[in-house]
Structure formats: C-alpha cells, structure tokens
Enzyme design. Sequence first.
Site, PDB file in Angstrom:
ATOM      1  N   PHE A 135      12.186 -30.225  -3.595  1.00  0.00           N
ATOM      2  CA  PHE A 135      11.811 -31.152  -3.435  1.00  0.00           C
ATOM      3  C   PHE A 135      13.233 -31.089  -2.240  1.00  0.00           C
ATOM      4  O   PHE A 135      14.118 -30.961  -2.331  1.00  0.00           O
ATOM      5  CB  PHE A 135      12.668 -31.573  -5.054  1.00  0.00           C
ATOM      6  CG  PHE A 135      14.271 -32.735  -4.552  1.00  0.00           C
ATOM      7  CD1 PHE A 135      13.322 -34.249  -4.073  1.00  0.00           C
ATOM      8  CD2 PHE A 135      15.037 -32.710  -4.864  1.00  0.00           C
ATOM      9  CE1 PHE A 135      14.459 -35.410  -3.684  1.00  0.00           C
ATOM     10  CE2 PHE A 135      15.853 -33.618  -4.682  1.00  0.00           C
ATOM     11  CZ  PHE A 135      15.960 -35.311  -3.798  1.00  0.00           C
ATOM     12  N   SER A 136      12.788 -32.267  -1.188  1.00  0.00           N
ATOM     13  CA  SER A 136      14.250 -32.202  -0.330  1.00  0.00           C
ATOM     14  C   SER A 136      14.409 -31.294   0.590  1.00  0.00           C
ATOM     15  O   SER A 136      13.138 -30.416   1.198  1.00  0.00           O
ATOM     16  CB  SER A 136      15.489 -32.651  -1.093  1.00  0.00           C
ATOM     17  OG  SER A 136      15.956 -33.641   0.068  1.00  0.00           O
ATOM     18  N   SER A 137      15.351 -30.697   0.430  1.00  0.00           N
ATOM     19  CA  SER A 137      15.421 -29.226   1.155  1.00  0.00           C
ATOM     20  C   SER A 137      14.737 -28.465   0.580  1.00  0.00           C
ATOM     21  O   SER A 137      13.573 -27.468   1.420  1.00  0.00           O
ATOM     22  CB  SER A 137      16.738 -28.691   1.258  1.00  0.00           C
ATOM     23  OG  SER A 137      17.130 -27.479   1.819  1.00  0.00           O
TER      24      SER A 137
END
Length: 292
Positions: A135-137
């Site tokens: 998720f995200s990074s």
Amino acid sequence: MFLQTILGFVATAATCLGASLQQVSNFGRNPTNIQMFIYVPDRVATNPAIIVALHGCGGTGQQWFSGTRLPSYADSNGFILIYPSTPNQSNCWDVQNPASLTHGQGGDALGIVSMVNYTIDRYAADRARVYVMGFSSGGMMTNVLAGSYPDVFEAGAAYSGVPHACFLGAPSATPFSPNQTCAQGLQKPAQEWGNLVRNSFPGYTGRRPRMQITHGLADTLVRPQCAFEALKQWSNVLGVEFSRNVTGVPSAGWTQQVYGDGTKLQGFFGQGVGHTPSVNEAQLLKFFGLIN
Ligand SMILES: *[C@@H]1O[C@H](CO)[C@@H](O)[C@H](O)[C@H]1NC(C)=O
Ligand SMILES: *[C@@H]1O[C@H](CO)[C@@H](O)[C@H](O)[C@H]1NC(C)=O
Ligand SMILES: *[C@@H]1O[C@H](CO)[C@@H](O)[C@H](O)[C@H]1NC(C)=O
Ligand SMILES: *[C@@H]1O[C@H](CO)[C@@H](O)[C@H](O)[C@H]1NC(C)=O
C-alpha cells in the site's frame, strides 16, 4: 511432580496459542539494513506459497500485519507472509534508488529478495508461487520489485502506488520530498515506461509478473493518474491491451479495468475513494490464484 505437570500444561498451552509474527535477524544480504518479520501459520501448507506484504510510509511490518486480513487467510490457506520493515527515509521504501531499480544491485529491493530466498530455503516454499502486495510506498515498491525481479515474483498487487521507476531522478520518495512530480501523476508514453522496466534487468527474456493495480479516484496524495500510468507500463511489458471497463466490480462505486482477458493485468478504481482504499483480500488472493 505437581510442578512438572504444571510446566507441562504451560508448555502445551503455549503451543496452542498459535502462530504469531516473528522477527528474523540473519536472512542474507541486506545492504540497507531493513528488518524482516514473518508469519508462518500453524497449519502451513507443504511447499507453501509466499506473499511479501509491504507497509506504507511511516508504517512498520508489525503495523501492516494488522492492516489487512491476510494473516487469517494464511491461517486457512497455509501460505506464508513476509512483512519487511524499513527504518529509513520516514519509513518509506527506496523506490527512487537506482540500486533497487536494477536487478541484483542492492537497495531495499535486494534485502526483500533475500527474505524471500531465506523463506524458500527454511520452509521449502514454492519458488514458483511468490507474490508481492503493498500500500502507498509499499504499492510503489510492489511495482519496483515486479520490474527489477521478474524472476522472483509470479504476480503483484499495488494499492495507491506509482509505476516502476516513476521516482527515478527524485531525491527521495517520501511525502516530504520537495519533488512530488511522480506522485502528482507524471505521464510518459507506454513504451518509455516499458523500457524503464526492461532496462532494470537487461537481457531478461523470461515471464513477467501479472499485475493488479488498485487506486482511489479521489486520492490527492498519490494521484489516480499514477495508477493509469502503471497500467500503461504493465500493458506494454506484458503485451496485453485494454479490453473493457466493468462498472460495479467488485462493488458499487468501483470500476474494474480489464486488460486482455484480465488474467495478466487488471485495475480497480474507486469513486470518491481517497489515498487509503481498504485492501480487498479476496480479490487479491483470487488474482494470485491462492483461493477460488
Ligand atoms: C537504514 O536504517 C538502519 C537502522 O537505523 C541503518 O543501519 C541503515 O544504515 C539505514 N540504511 C540506509 C540506506 O540509510
Ligand atoms: C536468491 O536466490 C536465487 C536463486 O538461488 C539467486 O540467484 C539470487 O542471487 C538470490 N538473491 C539473493 C539476494 O540472495
Ligand atoms: C523530479 O522527479 C522526477 C522523477 O519523479 C524527475 O524526472 C525530475 O527530474 C525531478 N526534478 C528535479 C527538479 O529534480
Ligand atoms: C475506464 O474506467 C476508468 C476509471 O473509472 C476511467 O478513467 C476511464 O475513462 C474508463 N475508460 C473507458 C474507455 O471507459
């Protein structure tokens, strides 16, 4: 005698408490000094599959362990979960680092591949069924690993990420970096994105990871354009064209973008969904082929 009985009872109770997340210290080459946590379910399958699950910026492996229901799926399906954790760069993965963006060169990517190798050796895991999600990074790192290590990962699922090598040339890939060109939706032609993947492992002609890309259409931190660009990139790399949108899949407000027949590449976009879409574990595990 009584004490022995008590101790025996305590020992039995301890084994009944069940599996938990464990830190592993010596797992092989680890040039950036990241940490490894592993979840091996009590009833681990023989020749188990592995999922690497990557936290977002500011997160840790321990936090991400409770961030999805993947551990309970591991309990019922017998696969192993690896939770890498980075202490560096505001706990963001080094997705801008040329070392991580090159096969066998170093960076966080190499440390994560060492964790996979360690797990294959230690638990006789299935080298052909190694997956990555994040998720995200962690979604960004999912695309990086799929690009730099196509020989390691069978498929990947990136939530709220950016294309492989999107941050290349930026000083870092944290939300505090002065250069947010990538996260704000950097666009390139599909062929150029594809070349960035191919250049990460020159001469590689083997199969490429299948990819599932999920993004909220109301995400302002990492724009949904980043996911459209990632789909362009993998479409070019995997050689599958956009075929159709299916609205209302998996649920109202979501649209599934199908490339080819959808087995190699698919996207999911949520109307009104911000940077933190909840992970749809069933959808992810079906795509990986780990559940029906
Ligand atoms: C990451 O953090 C660890 C622990 O503080 C440190 O040993 C390591 O040098 C850092 N790596 C990088 C690339 O900054
Ligand atoms: C992981 O294992 C593969 C296959 O044995 C090997 O080629 C590769 O160098 C290993 N990578 C790391 C980072 O240990
Ligand atoms: C900002 O980062 C992008 C990659 O995300 C890079 O292409 C660009 O050169 C960088 N801009 C500056 C001014 O460093
Ligand atoms: C498919 O869905 C996406 C996400 O909702 C949208 O941006 C795109 O315009 C749609 N494409 C077509 C051809 O309808």
